[in-house]
Scaffold this active site. Structure first.
Site, PDB file in Angstrom:
ATOM      1  N   HIS A  37       4.266  15.228  -1.172  1.00 27.67           N
ATOM      2  CA  HIS A  37       3.985  15.231  -2.656  1.00 27.67           C
ATOM      3  C   HIS A  37       3.974  16.699  -3.029  1.00 27.67           C
ATOM      4  CE1 HIS A  37       2.324  11.099  -1.295  1.00 27.67           C
ATOM      5  NE2 HIS A  37       3.168  10.973  -2.316  1.00 27.67           N
ATOM      6  N   GLN A  61       4.875  -4.097  -6.774  1.00 27.68           N
ATOM      7  CA  GLN A  61       6.180  -3.584  -6.019  1.00 27.68           C
ATOM      8  C   GLN A  61       5.843  -3.837  -4.548  1.00 27.68           C
ATOM      9  OE1 GLN A  61       5.297   0.610  -7.076  1.00 27.68           O
ATOM     10  NE2 GLN A  61       6.397   1.303  -5.115  1.00 27.68           N
ATOM     11  N   GLU A 150      13.444  12.408  -2.600  1.00 28.19           N
ATOM     12  CA  GLU A 150      14.758  11.752  -2.126  1.00 28.19           C
ATOM     13  C   GLU A 150      14.839  10.928  -0.866  1.00 28.19           C
ATOM     14  OE1 GLU A 150      17.806  14.890  -1.530  1.00 28.19           O
ATOM     15  OE2 GLU A 150      18.019  14.926  -3.808  1.00 28.19           O
ATOM     16  N   SER A 187       5.513  10.732   4.879  1.00 23.84           N
ATOM     17  CA  SER A 187       5.334   9.465   4.137  1.00 23.84           C
ATOM     18  C   SER A 187       3.792   8.946   4.220  1.00 23.84           C
ATOM     19  CB  SER A 187       6.301   8.373   4.664  1.00 23.84           C
ATOM     20  OG  SER A 187       5.872   7.145   4.347  1.00 23.84           O
ATOM     21  N   ARG A 189       2.932   6.332   4.854  1.00 28.78           N
ATOM     22  CA  ARG A 189       2.763   5.172   5.846  1.00 28.78           C
ATOM     23  C   ARG A 189       2.708   5.878   7.326  1.00 28.78           C
ATOM     24  NH1 ARG A 189       5.077   0.223   3.630  1.00 28.78           N
ATOM     25  NH2 ARG A 189       5.631   0.876   1.595  1.00 28.78           N
TER      26      ARG A 189
HETATM   27  O1  PAF Z   1       7.221   6.333  -4.539  1.00 29.09           O
HETATM   28  C1  PAF Z   1       5.991   6.101  -4.870  1.00 29.09           C
HETATM   29  O2  PAF Z   1       4.915   6.382  -4.664  1.00 29.09           O
HETATM   30  C2  PAF Z   1       6.201   4.878  -5.834  1.00 29.09           C
HETATM   31  O3  PAF Z   1       6.987   3.839  -5.497  1.00 29.09           O
HETATM   32  C3  PAF Z   1       5.873   5.131  -7.239  1.00 29.09           C
HETATM   33  C4  PAF Z   1       7.356   6.063  -7.683  1.00 29.09           C
HETATM   34  C5  PAF Z   1       4.690   6.207  -7.530  1.00 29.09           C
HETATM   35  C6  PAF Z   1       5.846   3.961  -8.248  1.00 29.09           C
HETATM   36  O4  PAF Z   1       4.483   3.062  -7.819  1.00 29.09           O
END
Ligand code: PAF
Length: 282
Positions: A37, A61, A150, A187, A189
């Site tokens: 990030h 999602q 990416e 990630s 995760r």
């Molecule tokens: O990649 C993510 O963290 C999510 O899919 C996003 C783009 C913030 C949308 O919730």
């Protein structure tokens, strides 16, 4: 750093910044922030007057309720990370009602078939959820530029398509995958991996490196066979899918054409943690 926890206070701030002619760079996230990030914020800081991030674990999602429930959340730690990194001017941490005032539902999008490939086959409804939240966030934050990793390459392609189809006035930038020392793609995760799982998880990236070595030297079916074989021997890991696809259409290929660009995509379960990675083939 400014913190906005509702849409109205964000709106006032954005209006003031726009009046001053500030160029806004935006990186939406679901929190559990890591160096991947930070690399988005760093890219945004170079090209904008102001960097805004958001933290919102978007329920629409997640096709798997357990995955949503187990998604790592630690807002206070995230705020410290944002302050410490020094790239971010403001963070938006909306309530579910700020994003979904009419209840949790996704818009149905047509992303010209991109949504039906790879992740689309394994996570029904996932990209409608992503498209819905990203469009809503873009309409609230009104960024000039937005930054996405990416690592989620298909998501990046779909967001570019969303912007094109909905005529949204924002420029989308992909930022290269940020990797841990052992090659594992960063990630949120990864936080769920035990120290014993982290070590074998490096095999995911190592496999992609091997695939790149084999690219245009051995046939595609033989590459698939070798990848299957690598994971067959693993106790803790299960290959969900491996595909080599055209980088633009994301369609799986069975032959390498000279004038096309290709990318290898892989998803592996390490225990119950689903990890995703990809690599441009050179
Ligand atoms: O990649 C993510 O963290 C999510 O899919 C996003 C783009 C913030 C949308 O919730």
């Amino acid at each position: 750093m400014e913190i906005f926890r509702d849409q109205q206070s964000l709106r006032n701030y954005i209006e003031r910044q726009k009046e001053m002619g500030k160029k806004i760079g935006f990186a939406p996230t679901m929190g559990a922030l890591h160096l991947g990030h930070i690399s988005l914020y760093e890219a945004a800081e170079k090209e904008n007057d102001l960097v805004i991030s958001s933290i919102f674990v978007n329920p629409t999602q997640f096709n798997n309720p357990t995955d949503l429930e187990k998604y790592p959340r630690n807002i206070e730690k995230d705020i410290e990370i944002l302050k410490d990194c020094g790239f971010v001017d403001a963070v938006y941490i909306p309530e579910v009602s700020d994003i979904y005032p009419e209840g949790l539902s996704s818009q149905q999008y047509d992303f010209d078939g991109l949504e039906n490939e790879m992740e689309g086959k394994f996570r029904p409804g996932h990209f409608d959820g992503v498209g819905t939240v990203v469009e809503k966030l873009f309409r609230q934050v009104k960024p000039d530029n937005a930054y996405f990793g990416e690592k989620d390459y298909q998501q990046l392609a779909i967001i570019k398509k969303l912007v094109e189809k909905q005529n949204l006035p924002v420029h989308i930038h992909g930022v290269p995958i940020y990797r841990e020392k052992n090659g594992l793609a960063m990630s949120s995760r990864n936080e769920r991996l035990s120290p014993q799982q982290r070590e074998p998880a490096k095999l995911i990236h190592q496999t992609l490196v091997k695939v790149n070595d084999w690219f245009r030297i051995i046939t595609i079916p033989e590459i698939y066979r070798r990848v299957q074989e690598i994971f067959e021997d693993q106790k803790e890991m299960k290959l969900e899918y491996f595909e080599i696809a055209d980088e633009d259409t994301l369609k799986e290929t069975d032959f390498f054409y000279q004038d096309k660009k290709y990318r290898a995509f892989i998803v592996v379960f390490v225990g119950d943690v689903r990890l995703i990675d990809n690599m441009h083939l050179t």
